[in-house]
Write a protein that holds these residues in place. Structure first.
Motif, PDB file in Angstrom:
ATOM      1  N   LEU A 120       1.118  -9.423 -15.399  1.00 14.76           N
ATOM      2  CA  LEU A 120       0.920  -7.980 -15.528  1.00 14.76           C
ATOM      3  C   LEU A 120       0.964  -7.493 -16.968  1.00 14.76           C
ATOM      4  O   LEU A 120       0.599  -6.351 -17.246  1.00 14.76           O
ATOM      5  N   ASP A 121       1.378  -8.351 -17.894  1.00 10.74           N
ATOM      6  CA  ASP A 121       1.511  -7.938 -19.291  1.00 10.74           C
ATOM      7  C   ASP A 121       0.199  -7.393 -19.846  1.00 10.74           C
ATOM      8  O   ASP A 121       0.171  -6.328 -20.446  1.00 10.74           O
ATOM      9  N   ALA A 122      -0.883  -8.116 -19.613  1.00  7.82           N
ATOM     10  CA  ALA A 122      -2.180  -7.686 -20.141  1.00  7.82           C
ATOM     11  C   ALA A 122      -2.735  -6.484 -19.380  1.00  7.82           C
ATOM     12  O   ALA A 122      -3.657  -5.820 -19.851  1.00  7.82           O
ATOM     13  N   ALA A 123      -2.180  -6.218 -18.199  1.00  8.54           N
ATOM     14  CA  ALA A 123      -2.695  -5.134 -17.372  1.00  8.54           C
ATOM     15  C   ALA A 123      -1.980  -3.814 -17.603  1.00  8.54           C
ATOM     16  O   ALA A 123      -2.364  -2.803 -17.021  1.00  8.54           O
ATOM     17  N   ARG A 124      -0.955  -3.821 -18.457  1.00  9.36           N
ATOM     18  CA  ARG A 124      -0.180  -2.596 -18.668  1.00  9.36           C
ATOM     19  C   ARG A 124      -1.051  -1.535 -19.346  1.00  9.36           C
ATOM     20  O   ARG A 124      -1.809  -1.815 -20.261  1.00  9.36           O
ATOM     21  N   GLN A 125      -0.882  -0.327 -18.874  1.00 12.89           N
ATOM     22  CA  GLN A 125      -1.618   0.801 -19.461  1.00 12.89           C
ATOM     23  C   GLN A 125      -1.021   1.101 -20.829  1.00 12.89           C
ATOM     24  O   GLN A 125       0.195   1.291 -20.951  1.00 12.89           O
ATOM     25  N   PRO A 126      -1.836   1.090 -21.879  1.00 11.25           N
ATOM     26  CA  PRO A 126      -1.288   1.401 -23.207  1.00 11.25           C
ATOM     27  C   PRO A 126      -0.755   2.834 -23.249  1.00 11.25           C
ATOM     28  O   PRO A 126      -1.279   3.708 -22.566  1.00 11.25           O
ATOM     29  N   PRO A 127       0.298   3.073 -24.047  1.00 10.70           N
ATOM     30  CA  PRO A 127       0.858   4.420 -24.117  1.00 10.70           C
ATOM     31  C   PRO A 127      -0.152   5.402 -24.698  1.00 10.70           C
ATOM     32  O   PRO A 127      -1.003   5.043 -25.527  1.00 10.70           O
ATOM     33  N   ALA A 128      -0.075   6.651 -24.275  1.00  9.65           N
ATOM     34  CA  ALA A 128      -1.002   7.679 -24.765  1.00  9.65           C
ATOM     35  C   ALA A 128      -0.766   7.911 -26.240  1.00  9.65           C
ATOM     36  O   ALA A 128       0.364   7.916 -26.712  1.00  9.65           O
ATOM     37  N   ALA A 129      -1.853   8.121 -26.963  1.00  7.91           N
ATOM     38  CA  ALA A 129      -1.767   8.323 -28.410  1.00  7.91           C
ATOM     39  C   ALA A 129      -1.233   9.707 -28.707  1.00  7.91           C
ATOM     40  O   ALA A 129      -1.423  10.640 -27.995  1.00  7.91           O
ATOM     41  N   THR A 146      -4.565  -7.443  -4.365  1.00  7.71           N
ATOM     42  CA  THR A 146      -5.717  -6.855  -5.062  1.00  7.71           C
ATOM     43  C   THR A 146      -5.823  -5.374  -4.765  1.00  7.71           C
ATOM     44  O   THR A 146      -5.980  -4.549  -5.676  1.00  7.71           O
ATOM     45  N   GLY A 147      -5.736  -5.012  -3.479  1.00  4.80           N
ATOM     46  CA  GLY A 147      -5.833  -3.603  -3.106  1.00  4.80           C
ATOM     47  C   GLY A 147      -4.746  -2.760  -3.741  1.00  4.80           C
ATOM     48  O   GLY A 147      -4.999  -1.638  -4.216  1.00  4.80           O
ATOM     49  N   TYR A 148      -3.524  -3.306  -3.770  1.00  4.83           N
ATOM     50  CA  TYR A 148      -2.414  -2.577  -4.376  1.00  4.83           C
ATOM     51  C   TYR A 148      -2.650  -2.379  -5.871  1.00  4.83           C
ATOM     52  O   TYR A 148      -2.501  -1.266  -6.396  1.00  4.83           O
ATOM     53  N   LEU A 149      -3.016  -3.442  -6.568  1.00  5.07           N
ATOM     54  CA  LEU A 149      -3.226  -3.344  -8.016  1.00  5.07           C
ATOM     55  C   LEU A 149      -4.382  -2.397  -8.341  1.00  5.07           C
ATOM     56  O   LEU A 149      -4.318  -1.640  -9.317  1.00  5.07           O
ATOM     57  N   GLN A 150      -5.440  -2.406  -7.533  1.00  4.11           N
ATOM     58  CA  GLN A 150      -6.558  -1.494  -7.767  1.00  4.11           C
ATOM     59  C   GLN A 150      -6.135  -0.044  -7.556  1.00  4.11           C
ATOM     60  O   GLN A 150      -6.555   0.848  -8.304  1.00  4.11           O
ATOM     61  N   ALA A 151      -5.278   0.192  -6.545  1.00  6.01           N
ATOM     62  CA  ALA A 151      -4.787   1.552  -6.307  1.00  6.01           C
ATOM     63  C   ALA A 151      -3.921   2.026  -7.476  1.00  6.01           C
ATOM     64  O   ALA A 151      -4.024   3.181  -7.908  1.00  6.01           O
ATOM     65  N   ALA A 156      -8.337  -3.829 -16.671  1.00  2.00           N
ATOM     66  CA  ALA A 156      -7.641  -5.014 -16.151  1.00  2.00           C
ATOM     67  C   ALA A 156      -8.390  -5.593 -14.949  1.00  2.00           C
ATOM     68  O   ALA A 156      -8.881  -4.864 -14.089  1.00  2.00           O
ATOM     69  N   ASP A 157      -8.471  -6.907 -14.899  1.00  3.15           N
ATOM     70  CA  ASP A 157      -9.152  -7.609 -13.807  1.00  3.15           C
ATOM     71  C   ASP A 157      -8.143  -7.845 -12.679  1.00  3.15           C
ATOM     72  O   ASP A 157      -7.502  -8.891 -12.584  1.00  3.15           O
ATOM     73  N   THR A 158      -7.995  -6.854 -11.831  1.00  6.21           N
ATOM     74  CA  THR A 158      -6.963  -6.896 -10.792  1.00  6.21           C
ATOM     75  C   THR A 158      -7.196  -8.021  -9.780  1.00  6.21           C
ATOM     76  O   THR A 158      -6.236  -8.625  -9.300  1.00  6.21           O
ATOM     77  N   ALA A 159      -8.454  -8.301  -9.474  1.00  6.54           N
ATOM     78  CA  ALA A 159      -8.746  -9.365  -8.509  1.00  6.54           C
ATOM     79  C   ALA A 159      -8.300 -10.727  -9.037  1.00  6.54           C
ATOM     80  O   ALA A 159      -7.748 -11.552  -8.300  1.00  6.54           O
ATOM     81  N   GLU A 200       0.825  -1.215   0.000  1.00  4.30           N
ATOM     82  CA  GLU A 200       0.000   0.000   0.000  1.00  4.30           C
ATOM     83  C   GLU A 200       0.859   1.265   0.000  1.00  4.30           C
ATOM     84  O   GLU A 200       0.538   2.255  -0.658  1.00  4.30           O
ATOM     85  N   ALA A 201       1.966   1.229   0.719  1.00  4.65           N
ATOM     86  CA  ALA A 201       2.847   2.397   0.802  1.00  4.65           C
ATOM     87  C   ALA A 201       3.654   2.616  -0.471  1.00  4.65           C
ATOM     88  O   ALA A 201       4.303   3.658  -0.621  1.00  4.65           O
ATOM     89  N   ARG A 202       3.634   1.658  -1.390  1.00  4.09           N
ATOM     90  CA  ARG A 202       4.443   1.769  -2.606  1.00  4.09           C
ATOM     91  C   ARG A 202       3.637   2.230  -3.821  1.00  4.09           C
ATOM     92  O   ARG A 202       4.178   2.310  -4.925  1.00  4.09           O
ATOM     93  N   VAL A 203       2.366   2.499  -3.619  1.00  6.50           N
ATOM     94  CA  VAL A 203       1.527   2.919  -4.748  1.00  6.50           C
ATOM     95  C   VAL A 203       2.131   4.161  -5.394  1.00  6.50           C
ATOM     96  O   VAL A 203       2.462   5.133  -4.703  1.00  6.50           O
ATOM     97  N   GLY A 204       2.311   4.099  -6.719  1.00  4.10           N
ATOM     98  CA  GLY A 204       2.860   5.228  -7.463  1.00  4.10           C
ATOM     99  C   GLY A 204       4.372   5.335  -7.424  1.00  4.10           C
ATOM    100  O   GLY A 204       4.944   6.231  -8.028  1.00  4.10           O
ATOM    101  N   GLN A 205       5.034   4.428  -6.718  1.00  8.54           N
ATOM    102  CA  GLN A 205       6.489   4.477  -6.602  1.00  8.54           C
ATOM    103  C   GLN A 205       7.117   3.272  -7.295  1.00  8.54           C
ATOM    104  O   GLN A 205       6.527   2.197  -7.318  1.00  8.54           O
ATOM    105  N   GLY A 206       8.326   3.433  -7.808  1.00  7.94           N
ATOM    106  CA  GLY A 206       9.005   2.323  -8.479  1.00  7.94           C
ATOM    107  C   GLY A 206       8.160   1.813  -9.634  1.00  7.94           C
ATOM    108  O   GLY A 206       7.322   2.522 -10.178  1.00  7.94           O
ATOM    109  N   SER A 207       8.377   0.572 -10.000  1.00 11.37           N
ATOM    110  CA  SER A 207       7.527  -0.026 -11.032  1.00 11.37           C
ATOM    111  C   SER A 207       6.565  -1.000 -10.371  1.00 11.37           C
ATOM    112  O   SER A 207       6.882  -1.592  -9.330  1.00 11.37           O
ATOM    113  N   VAL A 208       5.399  -1.141 -10.966  1.00 11.65           N
ATOM    114  CA  VAL A 208       4.394  -2.056 -10.430  1.00 11.65           C
ATOM    115  C   VAL A 208       4.965  -3.468 -10.372  1.00 11.65           C
ATOM    116  O   VAL A 208       4.841  -4.168  -9.360  1.00 11.65           O
TER     117      VAL A 208
END
Length: 197
Positions: free
Chosen positions: A188-197, A132-137, A148-151, A72-80
């Motif tokens: 996590l491959d399928a869960a990666r956010q596609p790059p912005a167009a 699950t909580g971390y991936l949803q955050a 992405a189906d984080t659960a 939970e403390a790592r949300v937004g830090q480092g790589s997922v």
């Protein structure tokens, strides 16, 4: 005379005995000798070796659950992927394969472990919830794709780690770090956010 952190001292001693001499060498006397305690100390605090082994397993699962909460403390830090892999690897290394084998092959230890889990001892369910909580955050922060189906990713990750933990053979297990790296990458491959167009 009270011995500070006696449980952890005995648990760590048991892990050293198993790592050095194999599961067959784990006796109450071997544990207390390794822990440099009196011979009867283990039986003063545990009903017997089966209960001791079960409590060791439950303790290590609880420790892994606490480590998973730290995501939970790592949300937004480092790589997922790196964050998930670090906790996954810690879970996979939480118990020596021989100790897991002991807990599974000693019926009384297995029963005591199951009873502990049924009564709410933190283990795989808690770890799955933390993933699950971390991936949803991370999903809310835009680092994981919105659809992405984080659960399910968390379930697949914890289920696979449980399988690896329970089936590793002492001395023959594949490099845990490489295994978890591949596992996390695939999930996590399928869960990666596609790059912005």
């Amino acid at each position: 005379m009270a011995i500070p952190d006696l449980r952890e001292r005995l648990f760590a001693a048991a892990e050293r005995v198993v790592a050095r001499d194999g599961a067959a060498a784990l006796t109450s006397r071997a544990v207390t000798a390794e822990a440099d305690c009196g011979k009867g100390v283990l039986h003063t605090h545990f009903a017997g070796l089966d209960e001791f082994v079960a409590e060791l397993v439950l303790d290590r699962f609880a420790r892994s659950a606490r480590q998973a909460e730290e995501l939970e403390a790592r949300v937004g830090q480092g790589s997922v992927a790196a964050n998930v892999q670090e906790v996954a690897l810690a879970l996979l290394e939480s118990l020596p394969p021989a100790v897991v084998g002991l807990a599974m092959t000693r019926p009384a230890a297995t029963l005591h472990t199951r009873e502990g889990l049924r009564s709410g001892a933190p283990a795989f369910d808690a770890i799955q919830g933390s993933f699950t909580g971390y991936l949803q955050a991370e999903q809310r922060g835009g680092r994981i794709a919105e659809g992405a189906d984080t659960a399910t990713i968390a379930l697949a990750l914890v289920g696979t780690l449980h399988h690896l933990l329970m089936t590793r053979v002492p001395g023959e297990s594949e490099d845990a770090e490489k295994t978890t790296e591949r596992l996390v990458a695939v999930l996590l491959d399928a869960a990666r956010q596609p790059p912005a167009a």
